[in-house]
Scaffold this active site. Structure first.
Site, PDB file in Angstrom:
ATOM      1  CG  HIS A 302      -1.921   1.079   1.236  1.00  0.00           C
ATOM      2  ND1 HIS A 302      -2.865   1.245   0.248  1.00  0.00           N
ATOM      3  CD2 HIS A 302      -2.111   2.100   2.113  1.00  0.00           C
ATOM      4  CE1 HIS A 302      -3.611   2.306   0.522  1.00  0.00           C
ATOM      5  NE2 HIS A 302      -3.170   2.849   1.640  1.00  0.00           N
ATOM      6  CD  GLU A 313       1.934  -1.927   3.115  1.00  0.00           C
ATOM      7  OE1 GLU A 313       2.327  -0.765   2.946  1.00  0.00           O
ATOM      8  OE2 GLU A 313       1.418  -2.616   2.209  1.00  0.00           O
ATOM      9  CE  LYS A 334      -1.503   3.798  -2.808  1.00  0.00           C
ATOM     10  NZ  LYS A 334      -1.337   2.362  -2.469  1.00  0.00           N
ATOM     11  CG  PHE A 399      -8.474   7.984   5.650  1.00  0.00           C
ATOM     12  CD1 PHE A 399      -7.298   7.682   6.324  1.00  0.00           C
ATOM     13  CD2 PHE A 399      -8.487   9.100   4.822  1.00  0.00           C
ATOM     14  CE1 PHE A 399      -6.159   8.462   6.165  1.00  0.00           C
ATOM     15  CE2 PHE A 399      -7.355   9.887   4.664  1.00  0.00           C
ATOM     16  CZ  PHE A 399      -6.191   9.568   5.334  1.00  0.00           C
TER      17      PHE A 399
END
Lengths: 411, 81
Positions: A302, A313, A334, A399
């Site tokens: 992630h 994580e 990302k 979230f």
């Protein structure tokens, strides 16, 4: 014995490529899709963040003018990615009553919603367009994909913030295993590079402020990471019951071996510092897919590049994989394309499938000084994955304490 | 004050913008629903855009009476008069 589910089609439109071949080529090379925003609203509203990672190919260049006009930008991305995935799967004959859609978004039609609010205030109710409601509803992408492909076995919209795209893949697996569908087009889309969400994410200190150097702003696992970079786009996968795929002689990328979803029930935005919810999700996905830790050779993490998010994580991966955590090639994609929010899990699922199919792990850029508290084996130049039977995991956390994991196995 | 020809041309542009239909297809005797395949949501969008373009008000209860392009052109011409 549960029905085996395979992946036979892939689609994506992202900041590092408007289709899967372009995205994958760039993901192996290591490029940045983040750039300074040229929009006048950045200065007008004195936004603290001046950059984002826009889709490299605007959806309006792919869709017809009339199609685009009737869709929120998030839905436009969804339709572009789904059409690519559908064409890639090469399904020519299908019982449309057995074709379902599970298409996620994190926020939904935020451009449409806020434009309509501006119109109402500036011009009055008469000027609020009749297409406003179908364009802003969060099920808009799923509905548009269903309409476009004639999918009549249900069109679903899992919404779990930044875990949404992964949860859509999870739902797709369930739909096929439970016998409700034979083929599912699943994925996620997001188009939230708008001044209000930027202001809101900046207000919660979630965004990088590296305004003078956008290309180096998204730096998961780096000591100097200071937040994520907003991205936009969509990913799509065609999931198919194995017997359905074999019967038509389909090209099979990989098996979607297992998935899972858990909730932290810890805090509305902060991750559980020990990563307990994520650990349970990882273990459950591996159990679901009958995958042992030593089968796992690659993780698409992630890893958003926030100071607080990346560490738990690692704790979760360590708890779930044991000593195998040291041997896993971890990619934080990302770093290249920013955070596509509700689309991120879908795009990362596509990347994870490509990694297994092509046996190559994509690149994490901007890792200059690795955080000593996160001693993962991070892939910084494209790396070959082993031959034989291999598996990979992709994590997404949202979230609200949402954790979603998918496990992909080579065929 | 626009002539009927000017109103037709303006309306055709609005229809083209909303539906992608060629402007030449928008003729006076064409029915919005039967011939041009315009659904109710598109029709309302066309009405609102026509109000802005021609500076008129087309009441909601009037829209159902605008069956053909000619009906709309006449209504707009009268409303402008």
């Amino acid at each position: 014995m549960a029905r085996k589910v395979v992946i036979t089609g892939l689609g994506a439109t992202t900041p590092i490529g408007g289709d899967v071949p372009t995205m994958w080529k760039n993901a192996l090379k290591g490029v940045s899709g983040a750039h300074t925003l040229e929009d006048d609203w950045v200065a007008k509203y004195e936004l603290p963040v001046h950059f984002a990672a826009r889709a490299s190919t605007p959806a309006t260049e792919v869709l017809s003018r009339v199609e685009a006009k009737r869709m929120d930008p998030s839905t436009q991305f969804a339709v572009v990615a789904s059409r690519e995935a559908w064409a890639d799967a090469g399904i020519t004959e299908i019982d449309h009553d057995r074709l379902a859609v599970a298409y996620a978004t994190g926020i939904g039609g935020v451009w449409t919603l806020l434009d309509a609010w501006d119109t109402l205030r500036e011009k009055g109710p008469r000027r609020v367009l009749p297409m406003t409601v179908p364009m802003l509803m969060p099920n808009g992408p799923a509905a548009a994909v269903s309409l476009d492909l004639g999918a009549r076995a249900g069109a679903h919209t899992p919404v779990s913030a930044c875990a949404s795209g992964t949860e859509a893949v999870h739902m797709g697996l369930d739909l096929i295993r439970s016998g409700k569908a034979d083929v599912v087009v699943c994925g996620g889309a997001e188009a939230a590079i708008h001044p209000m969400p930027i202001a809101a994410f900046a207000s919660m200190q979630a965004l990088s402020r590296r305004n003078d150097d956008p290309e180096h702003a998204s730096r998961p696992y780096d000591r100097d990471r200071d937040g994520f970079v907003m991205g936009e786009g969509a990913g799509a996968l065609v999931l198919e019951a194995e017997e359905h795929a074999l019967a038509r002689g389909a090209r099979i990328y990989a098996e979607l071996a297992g998935t899972s979803v858990t909730a932290d029930a810890y805090h509305i935005t902060a991750p559980d510092p020990e990563g307990l919810g994520a650990t349970r999700a990882l273990k459950a996905a591996m159990f679901d897919g009958r995958i042992q830790p030593e089968d796992v050779v690659h993780v698409n993490a992630h890893a958003t590049s926030t100071p607080v998010g990346d560490k738990p994580e690692y704790a979760a991966l360590k708890a779930a994989l044991g000593k195998q955590v040291d041997s896993v090639a971890v990619s934080a994609t990302k770093s290249q394309m920013g955070h596509l929010l509700g689309a991120s899990g879908a795009v990362e699922a596509v990347l994870t499938v490509m990694a297994i199919y092509d046996r190559k792990a994509p690149v994490t850029i901007n890792l200059e000084n690795q955080d000593p508290e996160i001693p993962l084996d991070v892939v910084t130049t494209a790396r070959d994955l082993p031959s034989g039977s291999i598996a990979a995991l992709s994590n997404s956390f949202g979230f609200g304490g949402h954790n979603a994991v998918i496990a992909v196995r080579s065929i | 004050m626009a002539s009927n020809e000017e109103i037709l041309a303006g309306l055709a542009e609005i229809v083209n913008e909303e539906t992608g239909l060629a402007t030449e297809a928008v003729e006076m005797d064409k029915s919005f629903t039967e011939d041009l395949d315009i659904d109710s949501i598109s029709m309302m969008t066309i009405v609102v855009n026509a109000e802005e373009k021609f500076g008129v008000r087309i009441p909601d209860e009037e829209v159902k009476n605008l069956k053909t392009v000619g009906d709309a052109v006449s209504f707009i011409a009268n409303a402008q008069a």
